[in-house]
Design a protein around this motif. Sequence first.
Motif, mmCIF file in Angstrom:
data_model
loop_
_atom_site.group_PDB
_atom_site.id
_atom_site.type_symbol
_atom_site.label_atom_id
_atom_site.label_comp_id
_atom_site.label_asym_id
_atom_site.label_seq_id
_atom_site.Cartn_x
_atom_site.Cartn_y
_atom_site.Cartn_z
ATOM 1 N N SER A 226 -36.843 -21.750 23.789
ATOM 2 C CA SER A 226 -36.843 -23.052 23.144
ATOM 3 C C SER A 226 -37.948 -23.126 22.092
ATOM 4 N N GLY A 227 -38.716 -22.050 21.953
ATOM 5 C CA GLY A 227 -39.642 -21.971 20.821
ATOM 6 C C GLY A 227 -41.115 -22.148 21.134
ATOM 7 N N ILE A 228 -41.635 -21.476 22.180
ATOM 8 C CA ILE A 228 -43.071 -21.519 22.436
ATOM 9 C C ILE A 228 -43.698 -20.474 21.505
ATOM 10 N N SER A 229 -44.136 -20.918 20.329
ATOM 11 C CA SER A 229 -44.535 -19.993 19.263
ATOM 12 C C SER A 229 -45.568 -18.954 19.719
ATOM 13 N N THR A 230 -46.597 -19.432 20.452
ATOM 14 C CA THR A 230 -47.661 -18.511 20.852
ATOM 15 C C THR A 230 -47.108 -17.399 21.760
ATOM 16 N N LYS A 231 -46.142 -17.763 22.586
ATOM 17 C CA LYS A 231 -45.566 -16.773 23.507
ATOM 18 C C LYS A 231 -44.595 -15.839 22.781
ATOM 19 N N ILE A 232 -43.981 -16.336 21.703
ATOM 20 C CA ILE A 232 -43.108 -15.455 20.910
ATOM 21 C C ILE A 232 -43.979 -14.350 20.312
ATOM 22 N N GLU A 233 -45.163 -14.768 19.815
ATOM 23 C CA GLU A 233 -46.103 -13.790 19.247
ATOM 24 C C GLU A 233 -46.505 -12.782 20.326
ATOM 25 N N LYS A 234 -46.803 -13.290 21.517
ATOM 26 C CA LYS A 234 -47.227 -12.431 22.632
ATOM 27 C C LYS A 234 -46.129 -11.421 22.989
ATOM 28 N N LEU A 235 -44.894 -11.931 23.088
ATOM 29 C CA LEU A 235 -43.762 -11.061 23.432
ATOM 30 C C LEU A 235 -43.610 -9.978 22.360
ATOM 31 N N GLY A 236 -43.761 -10.378 21.093
ATOM 32 C CA GLY A 236 -43.663 -9.419 19.990
ATOM 33 C C GLY A 236 -44.704 -8.321 20.112
ATOM 34 N N LYS A 237 -45.915 -8.712 20.472
ATOM 35 C CA LYS A 237 -47.013 -7.735 20.577
ATOM 36 C C LYS A 237 -46.776 -6.744 21.708
ATOM 37 N N MET A 238 -45.953 -7.138 22.680
ATOM 38 C CA MET A 238 -45.681 -6.228 23.807
ATOM 39 C C MET A 238 -44.796 -5.069 23.370
ATOM 40 N N GLU A 239 -44.186 -5.185 22.198
ATOM 41 C CA GLU A 239 -43.359 -4.101 21.639
ATOM 42 C C GLU A 239 -42.318 -3.598 22.635
ATOM 43 N N LEU A 240 -41.610 -4.507 23.272
ATOM 44 C CA LEU A 240 -40.618 -4.095 24.275
ATOM 45 C C LEU A 240 -39.302 -3.677 23.627
ATOM 46 N N GLY A 241 -39.097 -4.095 22.381
ATOM 47 C CA GLY A 241 -37.852 -3.732 21.679
ATOM 48 C C GLY A 241 -36.690 -4.647 22.026
ATOM 49 N N VAL A 242 -37.030 -5.819 22.559
ATOM 50 C CA VAL A 242 -36.001 -6.741 23.004
ATOM 51 C C VAL A 242 -35.535 -7.607 21.821
ATOM 52 N N GLN A 243 -34.320 -8.164 21.916
ATOM 53 C CA GLN A 243 -33.808 -9.040 20.851
ATOM 54 C C GLN A 243 -34.247 -10.480 21.106
ATOM 55 N N LEU A 244 -34.316 -11.249 20.035
ATOM 56 C CA LEU A 244 -34.825 -12.613 20.143
ATOM 57 C C LEU A 244 -33.774 -13.638 19.719
ATOM 58 N N ALA A 245 -33.668 -14.708 20.486
ATOM 59 C CA ALA A 245 -32.817 -15.842 20.096
ATOM 60 C C ALA A 245 -33.669 -17.106 20.183
ATOM 61 N N ILE A 246 -33.606 -17.932 19.143
ATOM 62 C CA ILE A 246 -34.382 -19.174 19.108
ATOM 63 C C ILE A 246 -33.431 -20.351 19.269
ATOM 64 N N SER A 247 -33.717 -21.208 20.255
ATOM 65 C CA SER A 247 -32.926 -22.431 20.410
ATOM 66 C C SER A 247 -33.504 -23.465 19.454
ATOM 67 N N LEU A 248 -32.977 -23.498 18.249
ATOM 68 C CA LEU A 248 -33.555 -24.363 17.208
ATOM 69 C C LEU A 248 -33.038 -25.806 17.335
ATOM 70 N N HIS A 249 -31.735 -25.941 17.272
ATOM 71 C CA HIS A 249 -31.041 -27.219 17.511
ATOM 72 C C HIS A 249 -31.315 -28.359 16.522
ATOM 73 N N ALA A 250 -32.416 -28.294 15.786
ATOM 74 C CA ALA A 250 -32.689 -29.357 14.808
ATOM 75 C C ALA A 250 -33.535 -28.775 13.686
ATOM 76 N N VAL A 251 -33.405 -29.368 12.492
ATOM 77 C CA VAL A 251 -34.114 -28.789 11.341
ATOM 78 C C VAL A 251 -35.288 -29.634 10.871
ATOM 79 N N ASP A 252 -35.462 -30.828 11.432
ATOM 80 C CA ASP A 252 -36.723 -31.514 11.127
ATOM 81 C C ASP A 252 -37.430 -31.915 12.413
#
Length: 342
Positions: A189-215
């Motif tokens: 659902s978009g916990i930005s700090t944790k997205i960064e953390k997951l990225g740094k783990m370099e697991l090679g996993v795919q990402l999906a963001i539940s955006l649902h709204a643009v403002d």
Amino acid sequence: MFPPKFRAKQIYNWIYQQHVDNFDEMANIPKTLRKELAEHFDISPLNIVNKELSSDGSIKYLFGLHDGHTVEAVLLKMKDAVYDEKGELLHHAKYTVCVSSQVGCKVGCAFCLTAKGGFVRNLTPGEIVGQVLEIKKDQEIASNRRVNIVYMGMGEPLDNLDNLAKSIRIFGNENGLSISPKRQTVSTSGISTKIEKLGKMELGVQLAISLHAVDDALRETLIPMNKAYNIASIIDAVRNFPVNTRKRVMFEYLVIKDVNDDIESAKKLIKLLQGIKAKVNLIYFNPYPGTDFKRPEPEQMKRFQDYLLRKGVLCTIRESKGLDISAACGQLREKELQRSEV
Ligand code: SAH
Ligand code: SF4
């Protein structure tokens, strides 16, 4: 003294390849070790409480955990097996399993039934992996058939990051289910700090963001956490996320009638995604008793999609797989809870 390392390989083989659910059957493991394992571990931490079959072949499972709580998982049949005229198999069926990561959820999205029950607890890595293992056993899917995983069941996976990371690695282990991280998609659902953390783990996993709204104003009403992690911070985190060069980040957009289904939103969405290798997945809001939100008309959905496609943004509409089986997350569990209250 620790047993030698090759025992782990043997045990993985028994559990994930032979589908054995009892340490006693592990013939090549010394008896004393089998006994010790049985004292400390449980191979099948889940039991099937309920199962619903949809007309399109997807099956929704409700699993019971050792403490009496329940979570859902869905087996989605993406493609049927194909046979030639002699009955020889040409292609195996393709499956995706949608798994839960928590009992309940803390995020509290206004449209989500899982949120209504509040947060209970994190799932252990064993309980996450167990969902796929039990489904493969139940459906007699050959142990060497690989399935795809989407973390789109109950719970916010990034709120349970350590156990999520463990499950991604266990799924990927070549002595086990051998599901490479490329075939695993974490939906958040978009916990930005944790997205960064997951990225740094370099697991090679795919990402999906539940955006649902643009403002941000609208997103805050749908996902309260947006106050702390606004859209700009999510987009920033996505830009920093390591993505497989052949893959795209998926943006999920739950379409709710008269809330976010206007073409103005589609326009803003295109702007937001500029420069990102993105794919948009439009999801029909799935109504449930007690909600004021409504499912959009197919024509409006199509209009939204066409607008994005015309502007060069890849966009699919999620087939309402399993709509007839209380599909959206949390809905089977809710039904079961109501039933048990009667
Ligand atoms: N917590 C994570 C993953 C689990 S929710 C996340 O939010 O991404 C998985 C998906 O179910 C989300 O994309 C969410 O938008 C969707 N969902 C929740 N309630 C729904 C409903 N009533 N109808 C359709 N989709 C729903
Ligand atoms: Fe949690 Fe996802 Fe439901 Fe939001 S949509 S409450 S993040 S499970």
